[in-house]
Design a protein around this motif. Sequence first.
Motif, PDB file in Angstrom:
ATOM      1  N   THR A   1     -32.409  68.777 144.638  1.00 62.02           N
ATOM      2  CA  THR A   1     -32.389  69.929 143.724  1.00 62.02           C
ATOM      3  C   THR A   1     -31.538  71.059 144.275  1.00 62.02           C
ATOM      4  OG1 THR A   1     -34.621  69.340 143.022  1.00 62.02           O
ATOM      5  CG2 THR A   1     -33.846  71.566 142.490  1.00 62.02           C
ATOM      6  N   GLU A   2     -31.739  71.374 145.579  1.00 57.17           N
ATOM      7  CA  GLU A   2     -31.030  72.503 146.169  1.00 57.17           C
ATOM      8  C   GLU A   2     -29.532  72.252 146.241  1.00 57.17           C
ATOM      9  OE1 GLU A   2     -32.241  75.465 147.063  1.00 57.17           O
ATOM     10  OE2 GLU A   2     -34.152  74.817 146.196  1.00 57.17           O
TER      11      GLU A   2
ATOM     12  N   GLU B   1     -24.812  64.315 148.244  1.00 55.39           N
ATOM     13  CA  GLU B   1     -25.382  63.635 147.086  1.00 55.39           C
ATOM     14  C   GLU B   1     -25.616  62.158 147.373  1.00 55.39           C
ATOM     15  OE1 GLU B   1     -22.557  64.543 144.017  1.00 55.39           O
ATOM     16  OE2 GLU B   1     -24.001  65.872 143.049  1.00 55.39           O
TER      17      GLU B   1
ATOM     18  N   SER C   1     -27.719  70.285 144.408  1.00 55.24           N
ATOM     19  CA  SER C   1     -27.133  70.307 143.066  1.00 55.24           C
ATOM     20  C   SER C   1     -26.810  71.731 142.657  1.00 55.24           C
ATOM     21  CB  SER C   1     -28.107  69.677 142.066  1.00 55.24           C
ATOM     22  OG  SER C   1     -28.331  68.319 142.375  1.00 55.24           O
ATOM     23  N   ARG C   2     -27.751  72.644 142.972  1.00 57.55           N
ATOM     24  CA  ARG C   2     -27.505  74.064 142.632  1.00 57.55           C
ATOM     25  C   ARG C   2     -26.344  74.618 143.445  1.00 57.55           C
ATOM     26  NH1 ARG C   2     -29.594  78.803 144.606  1.00 57.55           N
ATOM     27  NH2 ARG C   2     -31.069  77.674 145.949  1.00 57.55           N
ATOM     28  N   TYR C   3     -26.356  74.303 144.779  1.00 55.73           N
ATOM     29  CA  TYR C   3     -25.287  74.809 145.638  1.00 55.73           C
ATOM     30  C   TYR C   3     -23.934  74.209 145.248  1.00 55.73           C
ATOM     31  CZ  TYR C   3     -28.617  77.008 148.820  1.00 55.73           C
ATOM     32  OH  TYR C   3     -29.573  77.810 149.375  1.00 55.73           O
ATOM     33  N   GLN C   4     -23.948  72.941 144.796  1.00 55.98           N
ATOM     34  CA  GLN C   4     -22.685  72.302 144.401  1.00 55.98           C
ATOM     35  C   GLN C   4     -22.057  73.046 143.228  1.00 55.98           C
ATOM     36  OE1 GLN C   4     -23.139  68.473 142.680  1.00 55.98           O
ATOM     37  NE2 GLN C   4     -20.991  67.897 142.871  1.00 55.98           N
ATOM     38  N   SER C   5     -22.887  73.370 142.248  1.00 55.25           N
ATOM     39  CA  SER C   5     -22.365  74.093 141.084  1.00 55.25           C
ATOM     40  C   SER C   5     -21.814  75.455 141.482  1.00 55.25           C
ATOM     41  CB  SER C   5     -23.482  74.245 140.049  1.00 55.25           C
ATOM     42  OG  SER C   5     -23.049  74.995 138.951  1.00 55.25           O
ATOM     43  N   GLU C   6     -22.570  76.168 142.342  1.00 57.84           N
ATOM     44  CA  GLU C   6     -22.109  77.488 142.774  1.00 57.84           C
ATOM     45  C   GLU C   6     -20.832  77.390 143.583  1.00 57.84           C
ATOM     46  OE1 GLU C   6     -25.216  79.432 144.852  1.00 57.84           O
ATOM     47  OE2 GLU C   6     -26.592  79.487 143.139  1.00 57.84           O
TER      48      GLU C   6
END
Length: 823
Positions: free
Chosen positions: A59-60, A122, A62-67
Amino acid sequence: MENQEIVLVYKHKILSIRGAYKTKQQQHRGTIHTIRSDALFYRPVLLPGITDDIKTCRTEFSRYQSEMLTKAQKQRDLIDYVLYDLLNNVFCDFNFKHRCLKQKMETKKHIVSLQRYVHMYEQSTFSALQFLSSIKTVISQIHLTLHTSQLSMTESLNKEDVMESLSAIQITERGNRRVGNQCLLKLTSGAELHQSLTLTGVGRCYHISCVTSDRVWVSDLNNLMLTDTTGVPLHRVKDLCSYLYGGLHTVNSESELIYIDRKYNTKKRSKDMKTTTTFIEITDSTWEPQCVYWSLSTGDLLVGMYNNDAKTGKVTRYNQSGQLTQTIQNDNTGRGLYSVPCYITENNNGDVVVSDCINFMTGAVVVTERGGRHRFSYTGPPSGSRLDPRGICTDALSHILVCDDRTHTVQMLDKDGQFLSHLLIRPSGIFSPYSLSYDVNTHRLWVGSGDNNTVVIYRYITRQDALTDTADKLHTSQLSMTESLNKEDVMESLSAIQITERGNRRVGNQCLLKLTSGAELHQSLTVTGVDRCYHISCVTSDRVWVSDWNNNLMLTDTTGVPLHRVEDSCRGYGGLHTVNSESELIYIDRYYYIKKLSKDMKTTTTFIERTDSTWEPQCVYWSPSTGDLLVGMYNDRTRTGKVTRYNQSGQLTQIIQHDNTGLGLYRKPIYITENNNGDVVVSDYRAGVVVTERGGRYRFSYTGPRSGSGLRPHGICTDPLSHILVCDGRTNTVQMLDKDGQFLSHLLIRPCGIFSPHSLNYDVNTHRLWVGSEENNKVCVYSYIDTQDALTDKDTHSSGVEAMFSSSDGDAMFNSTLAVEWR
């Protein structure tokens, strides 16, 4: 083939396969042990945490990847804009353009690297092992990449701007994953004896400091000895501070001894014992160090100090260079926290734990936070009760353990000061636990005696059974029924059935006798010829022998008039005399011989001569059931006791000295008696009531109405209902127990005229209890047992018969005549 050594010959070289294997095995023994004891053990505990972290990482990341992708695009646009502006609107030479292009390429590489790391994260989350392997190598690279990127831009885009943009991604240094002790360790059902040892070179064990699992420093008032688990002294420190009984020494992580010397300087002795240096020199003569403890967590040295002028104490903290860094003295109201800090330790949460002795009979455990704020003070199990604290330590589960010299117990508290249990109550061989040291490597507790030079090692914490296979549990619990039965098996199985001699059918006392509502005073008398009544032996219903401390042993009647005096009786306050079935007096004389005085007072004979000068008889009791003589003995050199049994001819037939672990049962037997079931009941000095079976097997010890509440036992006797009666000098009471050691009631509480009951004797003919005073020459006669009114009338008789055979209470009469007794 198994027992033959395999040898290979190749190019004139002989290689021993077995030898090479043993060599390699020896080289890797430590690694193998670590894997078996730690790695495999920690795996089932760590695995759930790793699984949860993997789920969180998905989860974390995925969020950091987008940012990161969003920020990367913004950075690329900014770089393109700046480069365009620099190349088209600002005058610049080739070198400057080349430098900008080069930095642009480097920046793009960093962005690609970030995207590659995200992709790696990932993919790696699908495998826990791959995840742990990759993250360990990659995080450091990201860290270096982020913090060493050299971006030399114009004011619109500089290094600080880039770092601020990427600061949302925080990478913390966690180190190796660790598991809390509460997940790995657990309390056992009770303290289990591991080993006992008798030390050479010390008289008592006032403090213990563990060096290794098999080496400890132990001190008394004058000696500080290094010893191993055999008790043999290995080294002696000659300049230890004398006449202090506190925690005068400790050991640091380098196995160096830190101790207080006779000039109150704190010294350090090297591991090889060759070098001694002054670690802390005393600069203020008004403050004297009393105890020291080296902190495992900080490397600091904690020192308990005492000011004799101000009659107050404090705790000081020194760093590893010997510099004073902290003083803990008062609470938040300005009041002093300590009186005399005798022992000091530290808990796992950083709390400073002090055993503070206010005087010789009371004190407290005072606990402060690492910063010095007072947390709590512990004064005993029930709130407000007294505590006489001595040695103190903490364990791997953050429990606080403290020796209480008042009740001769080791008490266990939680880290917040709540009483949990009496871990040890008058432990055999030690009797008065005084010093403690917990070995964090073996999870064993070293307990030293305040009475002798015995140290006993216990274990009460063990590992969680995380690797125990269910099948193994079932396998070990199954009963093997395939083995063929033989004669020995059958006989052993039937040995539980014991055939006893029936004799004539008798009615149990519980059917004929009953307790009254309370003890009723029957008579009181003042005995002439004695100043106190330390022991009483009934001859008839109106004649008794009474003795005091000053060699006075008088025969008196119910008027208190002296009828006869024994001239050569032993000086003492114990059970120095008894009377047999022939009304002959058996007593201990001044030379510790046991003599017999005839009923007519004309003939005195030596019944038992003293053959071993190290053992002195302290008390005697003639057994009505066997005709044997029970003698309580004391050895002043070893500070231990024993019970000996002699037959009617004066021959030694039994010695009772140790429990089933080999530890001593008695400290100093001062009164002795026998119960109706054959139990040997001993009133032991400063210890308790110790009861063994007739055969010598230890049954129980009684140390007060509440477990571990403390007892100062004196005179003791039993009655026809098998109750045990004992005088307690601490509470000035006569306490009644059942035959199994359960407290029933206070039969007498500071009785009038006596005030401090000290001696007891039960007259089985009249069912009256004779009680002698410790403070004066008064004897009071009480009755508290009466006969059942079985023959008063027909109805009462019938009801008595019904009660006798009722199923609720027992089958008491029936059981008393059974020929087969099950145990």
